[in-house]
Write a protein that holds these residues in place. Sequence first.
Motif, PDB file in Angstrom:
ATOM      1  N   ASP A  43       0.813  -1.220   0.000  1.00  0.00           N
ATOM      2  CA  ASP A  43       0.000   0.000   0.000  1.00  0.00           C
ATOM      3  C   ASP A  43       0.847   1.271   0.000  1.00  0.00           C
ATOM      4  OD1 ASP A  43      -2.316  -1.614   0.148  1.00  0.00           O
ATOM      5  OD2 ASP A  43      -2.140  -1.708   2.336  1.00  0.00           O
ATOM      6  N   GLY A  44       2.064   1.178  -0.549  1.00  0.00           N
ATOM      7  CA  GLY A  44       2.907   2.362  -0.649  1.00  0.00           C
ATOM      8  C   GLY A  44       3.544   2.810   0.641  1.00  0.00           C
ATOM      9  N   GLN A  45       3.519   1.963   1.665  1.00  0.00           N
ATOM     10  CA  GLN A  45       4.113   2.318   2.955  1.00  0.00           C
ATOM     11  C   GLN A  45       5.623   2.501   2.801  1.00  0.00           C
ATOM     12  OE1 GLN A  45       3.790  -0.819   5.776  1.00  0.00           O
ATOM     13  NE2 GLN A  45       5.126   0.160   7.295  1.00  0.00           N
ATOM     14  N   PRO A  46       6.177   3.672   3.165  1.00  0.00           N
ATOM     15  CA  PRO A  46       7.617   3.895   2.993  1.00  0.00           C
ATOM     16  C   PRO A  46       8.443   3.064   3.969  1.00  0.00           C
ATOM     17  CG  PRO A  46       6.619   5.752   4.138  1.00  0.00           C
ATOM     18  CD  PRO A  46       5.489   4.859   3.707  1.00  0.00           C
ATOM     19  N   LEU A  47       9.512   2.480   3.454  1.00  0.00           N
ATOM     20  CA  LEU A  47      10.480   1.751   4.274  1.00  0.00           C
ATOM     21  C   LEU A  47      11.754   2.593   4.287  1.00  0.00           C
ATOM     22  CD1 LEU A  47       9.867  -1.802   2.739  1.00  0.00           C
ATOM     23  CD2 LEU A  47       8.801  -0.807   4.784  1.00  0.00           C
ATOM     24  N   ASP A  48      11.795   3.546   5.192  1.00  0.00           N
ATOM     25  CA  ASP A  48      12.815   4.587   5.157  1.00  0.00           C
ATOM     26  C   ASP A  48      14.196   4.080   5.550  1.00  0.00           C
ATOM     27  OD1 ASP A  48      10.949   6.410   4.373  1.00  0.00           O
ATOM     28  OD2 ASP A  48      10.618   7.244   6.372  1.00  0.00           O
ATOM     29  N   CYS A  49      15.194   4.756   4.988  1.00  0.00           N
ATOM     30  CA  CYS A  49      16.569   4.581   5.452  1.00  0.00           C
ATOM     31  C   CYS A  49      16.691   5.266   6.809  1.00  0.00           C
ATOM     32  CB  CYS A  49      17.542   5.200   4.449  1.00  0.00           C
ATOM     33  SG  CYS A  49      19.259   5.195   4.988  1.00  0.00           S
ATOM     34  N   LYS A  50      17.158   4.546   7.811  1.00  0.00           N
ATOM     35  CA  LYS A  50      17.164   5.054   9.178  1.00  0.00           C
ATOM     36  C   LYS A  50      18.203   6.146   9.409  1.00  0.00           C
ATOM     37  CE  LYS A  50      15.630   0.552  10.927  1.00  0.00           C
ATOM     38  NZ  LYS A  50      15.981  -0.610  11.791  1.00  0.00           N
ATOM     39  N   THR A  51      19.188   6.243   8.522  1.00  0.00           N
ATOM     40  CA  THR A  51      20.268   7.208   8.741  1.00  0.00           C
ATOM     41  C   THR A  51      20.149   8.446   7.859  1.00  0.00           C
ATOM     42  OG1 THR A  51      21.681   6.053   7.143  1.00  0.00           O
ATOM     43  CG2 THR A  51      21.863   5.402   9.459  1.00  0.00           C
ATOM     44  N   ALA A  52      19.083   8.548   7.071  1.00  0.00           N
ATOM     45  CA  ALA A  52      18.917   9.699   6.178  1.00  0.00           C
ATOM     46  C   ALA A  52      17.691  10.500   6.592  1.00  0.00           C
ATOM     47  CB  ALA A  52      18.779   9.238   4.728  1.00  0.00           C
ATOM     48  N   ALA A  53      17.843  11.808   6.625  1.00  0.00           N
ATOM     49  CA  ALA A  53      16.740  12.669   7.051  1.00  0.00           C
ATOM     50  C   ALA A  53      15.541  12.558   6.118  1.00  0.00           C
ATOM     51  CB  ALA A  53      17.220  14.118   7.132  1.00  0.00           C
ATOM     52  N   ASP A  54      15.796  12.338   4.827  1.00  0.00           N
ATOM     53  CA  ASP A  54      14.697  12.241   3.869  1.00  0.00           C
ATOM     54  C   ASP A  54      14.238  10.805   3.639  1.00  0.00           C
ATOM     55  OD1 ASP A  54      16.841  11.255   2.466  1.00  0.00           O
ATOM     56  OD2 ASP A  54      16.844  12.820   0.933  1.00  0.00           O
ATOM     57  N   GLY A  55      14.863   9.836   4.330  1.00  0.00           N
ATOM     58  CA  GLY A  55      14.453   8.445   4.217  1.00  0.00           C
ATOM     59  C   GLY A  55      14.938   7.727   2.979  1.00  0.00           C
ATOM     60  N   LEU A  56      15.747   8.384   2.152  1.00  0.00           N
ATOM     61  CA  LEU A  56      16.218   7.781   0.907  1.00  0.00           C
ATOM     62  C   LEU A  56      17.557   7.072   1.109  1.00  0.00           C
ATOM     63  CD1 LEU A  56      15.405  10.652  -1.629  1.00  0.00           C
ATOM     64  CD2 LEU A  56      14.075   8.575  -1.185  1.00  0.00           C
ATOM     65  N   PHE A  57      17.754   6.006   0.343  1.00  0.00           N
ATOM     66  CA  PHE A  57      19.018   5.286   0.327  1.00  0.00           C
ATOM     67  C   PHE A  57      19.892   5.872  -0.780  1.00  0.00           C
ATOM     68  CE2 PHE A  57      15.919   2.446   2.150  1.00  0.00           C
ATOM     69  CZ  PHE A  57      16.598   1.791   3.164  1.00  0.00           C
ATOM     70  N   ARG A  58      21.189   6.014  -0.499  1.00  0.00           N
ATOM     71  CA  ARG A  58      22.111   6.591  -1.473  1.00  0.00           C
ATOM     72  C   ARG A  58      23.287   5.654  -1.703  1.00  0.00           C
ATOM     73  NH1 ARG A  58      19.446  10.809   0.721  1.00  0.00           N
ATOM     74  NH2 ARG A  58      19.143  12.667  -0.587  1.00  0.00           N
ATOM     75  N   VAL A  59      23.570   5.414  -2.969  1.00  0.00           N
ATOM     76  CA  VAL A  59      24.696   4.576  -3.380  1.00  0.00           C
ATOM     77  C   VAL A  59      25.574   5.422  -4.290  1.00  0.00           C
ATOM     78  CG1 VAL A  59      25.387   2.554  -4.711  1.00  0.00           C
ATOM     79  CG2 VAL A  59      23.415   2.423  -3.181  1.00  0.00           C
ATOM     80  N   TYR A  60      26.870   5.487  -3.988  1.00  0.00           N
ATOM     81  CA  TYR A  60      27.757   6.381  -4.726  1.00  0.00           C
ATOM     82  C   TYR A  60      28.733   5.664  -5.653  1.00  0.00           C
ATOM     83  CZ  TYR A  60      26.077   9.785  -1.320  1.00  0.00           C
ATOM     84  OH  TYR A  60      25.283  10.598  -0.561  1.00  0.00           O
ATOM     85  N   PHE A  61      28.836   4.332  -5.522  1.00  0.00           N
ATOM     86  CA  PHE A  61      29.803   3.595  -6.322  1.00  0.00           C
ATOM     87  C   PHE A  61      29.169   2.298  -6.813  1.00  0.00           C
ATOM     88  CE2 PHE A  61      31.998   5.946  -2.977  1.00  0.00           C
ATOM     89  CZ  PHE A  61      32.827   6.769  -3.733  1.00  0.00           C
ATOM     90  N   PRO A  62      29.560   1.810  -7.986  1.00  0.00           N
ATOM     91  CA  PRO A  62      29.021   0.536  -8.475  1.00  0.00           C
ATOM     92  C   PRO A  62      29.337  -0.605  -7.510  1.00  0.00           C
ATOM     93  CG  PRO A  62      30.190   1.706 -10.224  1.00  0.00           C
ATOM     94  CD  PRO A  62      30.500   2.426  -8.948  1.00  0.00           C
ATOM     95  N   GLY A  63      28.457  -1.601  -7.498  1.00  0.00           N
ATOM     96  CA  GLY A  63      28.681  -2.758  -6.637  1.00  0.00           C
ATOM     97  C   GLY A  63      27.376  -3.317  -6.110  1.00  0.00           C
TER      98      GLY A  63
END
Length: 292
Positions: free
Chosen positions: A267-287
């Motif tokens: 039902d679209g319930q957000p599964l937030d990233c616990k360490t980000a203020a906006d709840g988004l996950f960030r990946v900066y390098f391939p892998g």
Amino acid sequence: MSLLATPCASMCIDRGLALHKMIRMLVLGLGGEAYLNFIGNEFGHPEWVDFPRPENGWSHQHCRRRWDLPADDLLRYKFFEAFDELMQACENRFQWMASEHQYVTIKNNMDKVIAFERGDCILVFNFHPCSSYTDYQIGMGFNEPMRCVLDSDEGRFGGQSRLEHGHANAFFPLHGAQDRPHSVKMYLPSRTCQVLVKDRLLQGGVRVWVSWDFLWERGLGSLADVLIRLQVWKDGKLVPTPPRPFDEEGCLRVDGPDAIFGLEGPDGQPLDCKTAADGLFRVYFPGDYTPS
């Protein structure tokens, strides 16, 4: 530290920014098996911490951390924070601190250059205040192409963006130097550092995996209960794309070297990233990455 008052950094500010970033990277690269940061130092907090006590009249003036400083786009503290985040993400991805392979190739006091191998990476520093070096030869033990994944001179870190070529093009191995079987030639601007990794480790894009532990912690029963919503930049803002499911192995592949995404449950319930203020996950390098 204001970008509005001084759009072009003074020599003093430019020197401080450059050395602050280089010293952090040097400590993370050579310091040992762990890295300790005092709260607020990740963005260069300008004030000390002083808890209320009789000697300061029970003042709360310095009993705080100024989290507003890196959040202000008109101040240069954001450059410190951005570099610290990418530096930590780089080590987390390539994990050189856990590697037994360590070799200091260059410690040239005349040129003010330090270069060493750790794990699958080569870290190169030019501490000279005014001399930049073209085609500086650095010995290495890796007989394969290397690519720059992080440098302190990037514009997003308050640098002068003099090393864009190294990010887009691999350094191919040359003949031996400094008692190492192979070498690369690099451009080393003054007061900058660079991290090179094996080019083959950057192939295949970003792969996001959902673990059963992740599902269990959030009370979900199957992979079908989780959707991923990638975020893309449009007109200077992050815009979500339509949600996508994971495959039967719990993996979703993203073309490109980095990714920003959110996870959704039923039902679209957000599964937030616990360490980000906006709840988004960030990946900066391939892998391969597994949200937790």
